[in-house]
Write an enzyme that holds these catalytic residues in place. Structure first.
Site, PDB file in Angstrom:
ATOM      1  N   LYS A 143      42.058  11.934  81.430  1.00 39.95           N
ATOM      2  CA  LYS A 143      43.454  12.051  81.012  1.00 39.95           C
ATOM      3  C   LYS A 143      44.400  12.103  82.216  1.00 39.95           C
ATOM      4  O   LYS A 143      45.440  11.443  82.239  1.00 39.95           O
ATOM      5  CB  LYS A 143      43.583  13.322  80.161  1.00 39.95           C
ATOM      6  CG  LYS A 143      44.888  13.459  79.400  1.00 39.95           C
ATOM      7  CD  LYS A 143      44.744  14.547  78.332  1.00 39.95           C
ATOM      8  CE  LYS A 143      46.081  15.041  77.846  1.00 39.95           C
ATOM      9  NZ  LYS A 143      46.144  16.488  77.761  1.00 39.95           N
ATOM     10  N   GLY A 194      52.126  17.770  77.977  1.00 39.83           N
ATOM     11  CA  GLY A 194      52.643  18.598  79.062  1.00 39.83           C
ATOM     12  C   GLY A 194      52.569  17.898  80.407  1.00 39.83           C
ATOM     13  O   GLY A 194      53.519  17.924  81.198  1.00 39.83           O
ATOM     14  N   ASP A 239      40.988  23.770  82.004  1.00 35.16           N
ATOM     15  CA  ASP A 239      40.973  23.272  80.625  1.00 35.16           C
ATOM     16  C   ASP A 239      39.637  23.507  79.925  1.00 35.16           C
ATOM     17  O   ASP A 239      39.520  23.278  78.723  1.00 35.16           O
ATOM     18  CB  ASP A 239      41.287  21.769  80.601  1.00 35.16           C
ATOM     19  CG  ASP A 239      42.756  21.491  80.905  1.00 35.16           C
ATOM     20  OD1 ASP A 239      43.594  22.347  80.570  1.00 35.16           O
ATOM     21  OD2 ASP A 239      43.049  20.432  81.476  1.00 35.16           O
ATOM     22  N   ARG A 293      42.112  21.438  72.434  1.00 36.06           N
ATOM     23  CA  ARG A 293      40.897  21.993  73.044  1.00 36.06           C
ATOM     24  C   ARG A 293      40.346  23.178  72.250  1.00 36.06           C
ATOM     25  O   ARG A 293      39.138  23.383  72.191  1.00 36.06           O
ATOM     26  CB  ARG A 293      41.153  22.363  74.507  1.00 36.06           C
ATOM     27  CG  ARG A 293      41.544  21.146  75.334  1.00 36.06           C
ATOM     28  CD  ARG A 293      41.385  21.327  76.816  1.00 36.06           C
ATOM     29  NE  ARG A 293      42.086  20.263  77.530  1.00 36.06           N
ATOM     30  CZ  ARG A 293      41.603  19.050  77.765  1.00 36.06           C
ATOM     31  NH1 ARG A 293      40.399  18.732  77.327  1.00 36.06           N
ATOM     32  NH2 ARG A 293      42.306  18.153  78.432  1.00 36.06           N
TER      33      ARG A 293
END
Length: 452
Positions: free
Chosen positions: A28, A100, A327, A409
């Site tokens: 990403k 974001g 993450d 997530r």
């Protein structure tokens, strides 16, 4: 239609051994930057392996709105950029949805342009603080014409006639803030300097150099990085093969570790050392993860991972590892739920300002499903139950549906959990998984996971 109206619950159940080979979507971080830098560079950029999730597509749409030409030809994305310093004022607001990374990096990229740009997002993104990015931009002469209290979206920026280069020490471990300042420096005369006390993912630096930016990095004797970028130079289009996202790989990886008898291979995973904290931690817990066929692709380390079911043991995760796996803590907490003993995770303050307050969302979801855990201000301690005995939704009529808070997530982590718990695990909404991992359901069920 709002997320609430379109909520799609999902349930994961105890699964047979997972097996097979999978390839996770493109990284990403690299995908966002490929669209941005390709859209800014002179000439043509070609991208294969791009993550085609909603977040990255929002970044692509923003670059198109500012003059880049972006189209998909077969499996390849082809971009003709505007040239550095030649972005156009968009006709309307740039809508970043839930992205974001895309919104913060683009604020840096366009903030120093002498034009007006408005940023909007969904309810989740509109609740996230943008002050950490706006603060250095203000120092460079950027005006914040409009912002919701607390420096939240919608936000309207207007850049100065001539931006001022600054030396900025990043006050928290944030690749987004570092990157926003470096990108603002692209359209600023002179040298912009970012001082980074704790190293974070370095894709911006690596990729900008690849596109031809005059960027250098020096590390002092204390390990503090000084990153220098000279503004107003030429960027030239590149050919990019985006490697698989290690954050997305974390979901099938943890699933294979906790479902007895599993043996899977995940191909083409980015192994950049600023991104491998989860892998390292799971290996320390006793996870059988073999790194196969390590290779270099486009300046990044890539490998295939063979993952087998393992009896995990709790560990203390060093807080300085947090930037390399920020993450991945939700799915690590799931792995810890099946480990013998306690796993202690510290230095998690950044989780409070993610898509949701990710720390409390994880802790609440674990407790709902019978996991013994303690949530601190910036820590989480999980005491596991090997074999998942007694874990999962309570059959006595209590609602144990995990609230995902529109966070992809959280959704994926708890669906992984349900594959190995005694009782099923249900989440309130799977819709937002498409922001980062549209193929998640198909990939997991293809390996044998019971998710519906």
């Amino acid at each position: 239609m709002s997320h609430a109206a379109a909520a799609k619950p999902a349930t994961a159940r105890k699964s047979q051994a997972l097996s097979g080979t999978a390839r996770v979507p493109g990284d990403k971080s690299i995908s966002h930057r490929s669209f941005m830098f390709g859209g800014l560079a002179s000439g043509e950029t070609r991208i294969t392996g791009l993550l085609e999730g909603e977040d990255v597509m929002r970044t692509g749409a923003a670059m198109k709105a500012m003059g880049a030409h972006i189209e998909k030809r077969g499996a390849e994305w082809v971009i003709r950029g505007t040239g550095n310093g030649a972005l156009l004022q968009p006709e309307g607001p740039l809508d970043f949805g839930n992205a974001g990374t895309g919104s913060r990096l683009t604020m840096g990229l366009v903030g120093t342009y002498d034009m007006e740009t408005t940023f909007i997002g969904d309810a989740s993104l509109s609740g996230r603080p943008m002050g950490r990015v706006l603060e250095p931009l203000r120092q460079m002469g950027v005006q914040v014409l409009k912002a919701t209290p607390g420096d939240r979206m919608p936000i309207t920026l207007h850049g100065p006639k001539h931006a001022a280069p600054i030396t900025y020490r990043v006050p928290m471990a944030s690749a987004q803030v570092k990157s926003a300042v470096l990108l603002a420096g692209l359209n600023t005369p002179g040298i912009t300097t970012v001082i980074e006390p704790v190293m974070t993912r370095d894709h911006t630096e690596k990729m900008l150099k690849g596109f031809g930016a005059n960027l250098s990095v020096e590390t002092d004797e204390r390990g503090v990085r000084h990153i220098f970028i000279e503004g107003q130079g030429r960027l030239t289009g590149q050919t990019i093969a985006v490697p698989g996202d290690p954050s997305s790989a974390g979901f099938p990886l943890v699933a294979a570790l906790i479902v007895p008898g599993s043996d899977i291979t995940i191909e083409n995973v980015l192994m950049n050392p600023t991104r491998t904290g989860l892998l390292l931690t799971l290996q320390e817990m006793g996870g059988q993860i073999d790194i196969l066929n390590p290779r270099n692709a486009g300046g990044e380390d890539v490998a295939d991972l063979r993952v087998r079911y393992s009896e995990l043991k709790g560990v203390a995760v060093p807080p300085e590892r947090a930037p390399s796996m920020i993450d991945e803590y939700p799915v690590l907490a799931v792995a810890a739920s099946f480990a013998e003993g306690e796993t202690l995770m510290q230095g998690l303050e950044e989780l409070r300002v993610k898509e949701s307050d990710r720390l409390s969302a994880v802790a609440n979801g674990l407790k709902l499903n019978g996991v013994d855990c303690t949530e601190g201000e910036a820590s989480l301690a999980v005491r596991g139950r090997p074999g998942g005995k007694g874990l999962g939704g309570h059959p006595n009529g209590l609602d144990t549906t995990v609230q995902t808070h529109l966070d992809h997530r959280i959704a994926m982590s708890f669906l992984v959990m349900g594959l190995a718990t005694e009782k099923p695990v249900t989440i309130d909404d799977q819709a937002m998984i498409a922001t980062s991992f549209p193929e998640f359901m198909g990939l997991m069920t293809g390996l044998g996971a019971e998710i519906r």
